[in-house]
Design a protein around this motif. Structure first.
Motif, short mmCIF file in Angstrom:
data_model
loop_
_atom_site.label_atom_id
_atom_site.label_comp_id
_atom_site.label_asym_id
_atom_site.label_seq_id
_atom_site.Cartn_x
_atom_site.Cartn_y
_atom_site.Cartn_z
N VAL A 8 -9.74 13.50 0.01
CA VAL A 8 -10.38 12.22 -0.35
C VAL A 8 -9.28 11.19 -0.57
O VAL A 8 -8.54 11.26 -1.55
CB VAL A 8 -11.21 12.36 -1.64
N PRO A 9 -9.14 10.24 0.35
CA PRO A 9 -8.05 9.27 0.23
C PRO A 9 -8.11 8.48 -1.07
O PRO A 9 -9.20 8.23 -1.61
CB PRO A 9 -8.28 8.33 1.41
N LEU A 10 -6.94 8.11 -1.56
CA LEU A 10 -6.88 7.31 -2.78
C LEU A 10 -7.08 5.83 -2.47
O LEU A 10 -7.51 5.06 -3.32
CB LEU A 10 -5.52 7.50 -3.46
N ILE A 11 -6.72 5.44 -1.26
CA ILE A 11 -6.94 4.04 -0.89
C ILE A 11 -8.10 3.98 0.10
O ILE A 11 -8.50 4.99 0.66
CB ILE A 11 -5.68 3.39 -0.26
N GLU A 12 -8.61 2.79 0.29
CA GLU A 12 -9.74 2.64 1.18
C GLU A 12 -9.31 2.86 2.63
O GLU A 12 -8.30 2.33 3.07
CB GLU A 12 -10.35 1.25 1.02
N LYS A 66 0.81 -1.22 0.00
CA LYS A 66 0.00 0.00 0.00
C LYS A 66 0.85 1.28 0.00
O LYS A 66 0.78 2.09 0.94
CB LYS A 66 -0.92 0.02 1.22
N ASP A 126 -14.71 6.24 4.99
CA ASP A 126 -14.37 6.96 3.79
C ASP A 126 -15.63 7.69 3.34
O ASP A 126 -16.35 7.22 2.50
CB ASP A 126 -13.94 5.92 2.74
#
Lengths: 784, 229
Positions: free
Chosen positions: A421-425, A186, A429
């Motif tokens: 806004v995160p790119l990964i979960e 990640k 979220d």
């Protein structure tokens, strides 16, 4: 104009040969030359006009006569005789050089800087290099002081260069981040670059603030407070807020392998080069991560070991209400609402930089602000038994008691609408709007319910606007509202109806956490599109009505059973119940009653005749008495007692379709140590850090045996801190902090608890906690 | 319904965003700039949008394909300007077109893919050309592929799926392998297996994390109906 003769690299090596310069000195010279050259190159890219070749050769030749006494003079004379005037001048001054103004930066400055940053034959950076010199044989106070002063001078000079080149000097000598990221899981945890992430050029700002959440990215990014602080600080024009999270184990290994320092997500700046390094303290079991992050940042863990060149280390959040266990590590604690306090601290740090204040002066200025606690201004005094008797002030103007900072009207507080806004979960979220802060219920075990007083609601119209703005700016397809008790919002029904409608029209799913389950809530839940009827959650916290009265949890069995009936009717298949064990006055009867409730719910389902699969989950946590609550004097159950109770419950909860979960008992003991401890815990934390403890809040990372050993080996008796019932008259470690709720109120609440008497919700009339002496309780007494 | 395809590039940190996360990212970007995607029917409606091929984590790309459906027609400028402004740094929009094809989705139509594999300059010798030639000359190239279900390594011959490998030198002295492979539902080969077998074959002392991979393009049959705008 004079003509210069220019030295070449080839000639340098000829000179080395001629004057028998040892191999290791040549290696050192090469490193200095390379270091100076690379910095010079960056400067030229940013508008300077330095003679890079002169830098390269002067760096290379500077120690040609190192084996001689006064080698700089000998070396310089050799060069002068050969007609290399400029090179000679640089070599002559390199041992006793004072850096001038950045405006007049010269080739000499760079060669000398290069020389200060290289340790033997490698770039080491100023900290490591000076540290090496300090501890070289012949260590003495005078020399150390001189070195530290030199370091501060060099550091300031480096900052000035960094301001010009827009990146840190250290970063010029590290492997690329890409090289690291390709080797970890990640990698997007460390890249930043999300939508709405704010990048400010360090050349345009005065204060760089690293905001650290001492846990993984996925956890930290789910925390709304981070978005609030991020938005708030970035609104200050000359300041930037950049995020830092605890790297996961794989990343940490790689960082250590390449000696890569902890960096911020936004500009990838090492935290060591930021002006402020601020931690949010959300849970005690993240404390070891703080120490680890300081170490990874190459910042001395103990505040007293950090000279003025290091960033100011600050901390805030709920755990700062008992700051003492972290006191040895933190320079400034911010108590209370960050929105109020943080901008003021940033302003003072800005002032410090412009006026050249020492750290000490900065602290003195800061402690005039409400909500600021500077641990180095106090010394706790202990009696012969180890109980604190008082805090001796080491700076007379430091406040006797630190009052928490407070936002008086939430509608005036800045709230983010352009969330990252995160790119990964991440865990959560979604768009989130805080509906109110504080709580009126008065549950006696709940720290949040006490320290966030008074209740402050945000206007409904305001909430709707914030929700709409956030959804628009983030593209999220889920919205949630945030408070300590969703349904207690005074206009809750209207708010819920409006939000449901708004979300339905936009294919957005709405999540309403911790609803009180009455008729209205069921109607709303049924309305919400896409709401999976999988789990219904209750938190009775205690098994019997008697014990619920003790803790002042205003929920009755009748409430639970009628809600369950309704839920089953509407098709719910799973009920989750939360309880605590180890509460004051608890007996076996109270534990038995937990099983009774579970059984009864299964019965209700049977009687409903609906058949099918149906489950009840009973989750039990271990009560940790928290500072600033009516139960702050209460001694916690021992680890063994918790274990016994778990075993007992496991036995009586062997019921068909009932699942029983419980929290690790040893973790709860540790949690209490750090919740209720004093300054002596610093030692224990260092021991834990050295033993490799981190991510202690994660059951898979919690090292049970190591912690157990540490607690028993520690010079202090941990049981003294956690299991002992404290006396009302005892001076508590956190009595230095004033949460706004008076000690006499906490005392009377504790008395009422023992007498099994409840206290009503203060929306139905003031219960006299004392916070209204400092602010207006707008919603307090509103239903009278 | 209007069916579109856009071609985009991926460069810099955004290459660390996985396939699934890219889907969420585009979905949100569409929402932010007010393009209403068509939703599937059914109990759990989801927007009609998908990539032609998943791209591995860490790969850059120059021409990935995303197809999507909207209720209302969308203008080119809306995509090239507004959607782009709502995407994170590192994603570029290369092209935009409407899909005329009735029978096949873009995902089902892709036949091959071209990759650019950059080897670290310092570790490659002058024999590299010969190595490529000899590597391709093998009748059989055995690779080990992890089975999805059993997680066991299975031996596979990948030679037939490698269409072409050529060498390219850049001005910065980097050596790049341009690798053309089968890609899609009919026949598919992961470039990872080519890298692995190639390093082994050429006895190159290179760690995987020293290699950069960029998918240059996804190739569709010539008669596949896209009208690029």
């Amino acid at each position: 104009m004079a003509e210069y003769k220019n030295l070449t690299v080839k000639e340098c090596y000829k000179l080395f040969k001629k004057y028998n310069t040892p191999e290791h000195v040549i290696k050192h010279c090469e490193a200095v030359s390379d270091t100076a050259f690379r910095i010079g190159e960056e400067l030229n890219k940013n508008g300077c006009n330095l003679d890079l070749n002169l830098i390269k050769v002067s760096g290379l030749i500077h120690d040609v006569a190192r084996t001689e006494k006064h080698h700089e003079t000998v070396g310089a004379d050799i060069l002068l005789n050969l007609g290399f005037t400029r090179e000679s001048e640089i070599v002559r001054t390199h041992m006793n050089y004072r850096f001038g103004d950045i405006k007049d930066i010269s080739e000499t400055d760079l060669v000398c800087l290069g020389d200060r940053l290289v340790k033997e034959d490698k770039y080491a950076g100023i900290d490591e290099r000076i540290d090496y010199l300090i501890h070289k044989p012949g260590e003495n106070i005078e020399r150390t002081e001189r070195l530290i002063n030199a370091k501060i001078e060099i550091n300031n000079y480096m900052r000035a260069i960094e301001k010009k080149i827009g990146k840190s000097i250290d970063s010029l000598f590290l492997p690329s981040i890409d090289y690291l990221l390709k080797q970890v899981e990640k990698p997007a945890r460390y890249t930043g670059n999300e939508i709405n992430c704010i990048m400010k050029d360090h050349r345009d700002i005065d204060v760089a603030f690293a905001f650290a959440f001492p846990d993984l990215y996925e956890i930290g990014m789910s925390y709304m407070g981070l978005q609030i602080i991020y938005n708030l600080v970035n609104k200050v024009e000359n300041a930037s807020c950049e995020r830092v999270f605890a790297p996961a184990a794989d990343m940490e290994d790689i960082m250590r392998k390449y000696n890569y320092p902890l960096f911020t997500l936004e500009s990838k700046t090492p935290v060591r080069d930021m002006d402020i390094f601020g931690f949010t303290l959300q849970y005690e079991m993240s404390f070891t991560n703080i120490l680890n992050m300081l170490e990874l940042g190459k910042i001395p863990m103990l505040a007293r070991d950090r000279d003025d060149s290091y960033p100011i280390v600050i901390a805030g959040g709920p755990c700062a209400f008992n700051p003492e266990p972290l006191a040895p590590f933190i320079d400034i604690f911010l108590i209370g609402d960050g929105e109020e306090l943080l901008p003021k601290i940033i302003e003072l740090v800005d002032c410090r930089k412009k006026k050249g204040w020492t750290k000490e002066t900065l602290f003195k200025e800061c402690c005039r602000l409400e909500g600021v606690y500077i641990p180095s201004f106090y010394e706790p005094l202990y009696d012969e038994k180890g109980r604190i008797t008082e805090y001796k002030k080491l700076y007379e103007k430091a406040p006797d008691k630190v009052k928490k900072a407070m936002i008086h009207d939430l509608n005036m507080a800045v709230y983010p609408t352009e969330n990252i806004v995160p790119l990964i979960e991440t865990v959560h979220d979604r768009a989130v709007v805080e509906t109110f802060r504080g709580c009126t219920r008065g549950c006696r075990f709940c720290q949040a319910g006490m320290i966030y007083r008074p209740i402050r609601e945000r206007k409904k119209e305001n909430i709707m606007n914030l929700a709409a703005e956030q959804l628009k700016n983030t593209g999220h397809d889920e919205l949630s509202i945030l408070s300590l008790s969703t349904s207690d919002y005074s206009e809750f029904e209207n708010l819920a109806i409006d939000l449901t409608r708004y979300c339905k029209e936009r294919n957005v799913s709405l999540s309403l956490p911790s609803l009180r389950l009455d008729n209205f809530s069921f109607k709303v839940l049924d309305e919400i599109q896409g709401y999976k009827k999988s789990g219904l959650t209750f938190a009775p916290e205690a098994g019997t009505q008697r014990l619920r009265d003790v803790i002042n949890k205003g929920i009755t069995e009748e409430d639970i059973y009628s809600a369950v009936e309704q839920a089953i009717e509407l098709g719910w298949r799973h009920v989750k119940l939360y309880f605590m064990i180890g509460l004051p006055t608890e007996t076996k009867k109270d534990l038995d009653a937990i099983a009774e409730i579970a059984k009864h719910i299964i019965e209700i389902h049977k009687k409903s005749g609906r058949g099918g699969r149906f489950n009840v989950t009973v989750s039990v946590s271990n009560f940790v008495p928290k500072p600033h609550t009516p139960f702050q004097w209460f001694g916690q159950n021992s680890t063994e007692t918790f274990t016994e109770k778990h075993n007992y419950l496991s036995g009586i909860l062997k019921i068909k379709n009932v699942t029983f979960n419980y929290h690790d008992d040893a973790v709860s003991t540790c949690e209490a140590v750090f919740a209720k401890g004093d300054r002596k815990m610093g030692e224990l934390l260092i021991m834990a850090h050295k033993a490799g403890c981190k991510f202690d809040g994660w059951s898979e990372h919690y090292k049970r045996d190591v912690w157990n050993k540490l607690l028993n080996e520690w010079t202090q008796d941990y049981k003294f801190y956690v299991q002992r019932h404290r006396d009302y008259n005892e001076f508590l470690p956190w009595d230095i902090i004033d949460s706004g709720v008076t000690k006499s109120y906490l005392k009377s609440e504790n008395e009422k608890a023992v007498g099994e008497k409840t206290t009503h919700d203060c929306r139905y009339g003031c219960t006299g906690c004392g916070v209204n002496q400092r602010t207006v309780c707008r919603q307090g007494g509103m239903y009278v | 319904m209007c069916k579109y395809v856009l071609s985009f590039s991926k460069k810099g940190y955004i290459k660390y965003t996985s396939h699934l996360d890219m889907q969420r990212l585009f979905k949100r970007a569409f929402r932010r700039c007010g393009i209403d995607l068509a939703y599937s029917q059914g109990f759990n409606p989801h927007p009609k949008m998908g990539f032609a091929q998943p791209l591995s984590l860490g790969y850059e790309a120059r021409g990935e394909l995303l197809e999507f459906e909207t209720k209302e027609p969308v203008s080119k400028s809306k995509i090239m300007d507004e959607l782009l402004a709502n995407l994170p740094e590192g994603i570029g929009i290369v092209n935009f077109g409407s899909i005329l094809e009735k029978k096949k989705t873009v995902a089902a139509a892709v036949i091959s893919a071209e990759y650019e594999v950059t080897l670290p300059f310092s570790r490659v010798d002058d024999n590299i050309e010969k190595t490529v030639e000899n590597y391709l000359r093998q009748a059989k190239i055995t690779a080990f592929k992890r089975q999805k279900k059993s997680k066991e390594l299975k031996e596979v011959d990948i030679r037939d799926k490698i269409q072409k490998i050529t060498l390219k030198y850049t001005e910065e002295n980097d050596v790049k392998l341009m690798v053309l492979l089968d890609c899609g539902s009919r026949s598919n080969l992961s470039v990872e297996l080519v890298i692995e077998t190639f390093l082994e074959f050429g006895k190159l002392d290179v760690e995987r994390h020293e290699i950069e991979v960029c998918r240059d393009k996804l190739i569709l049959p010539v008669d596949y109906g896209i009208k690029w705008m």
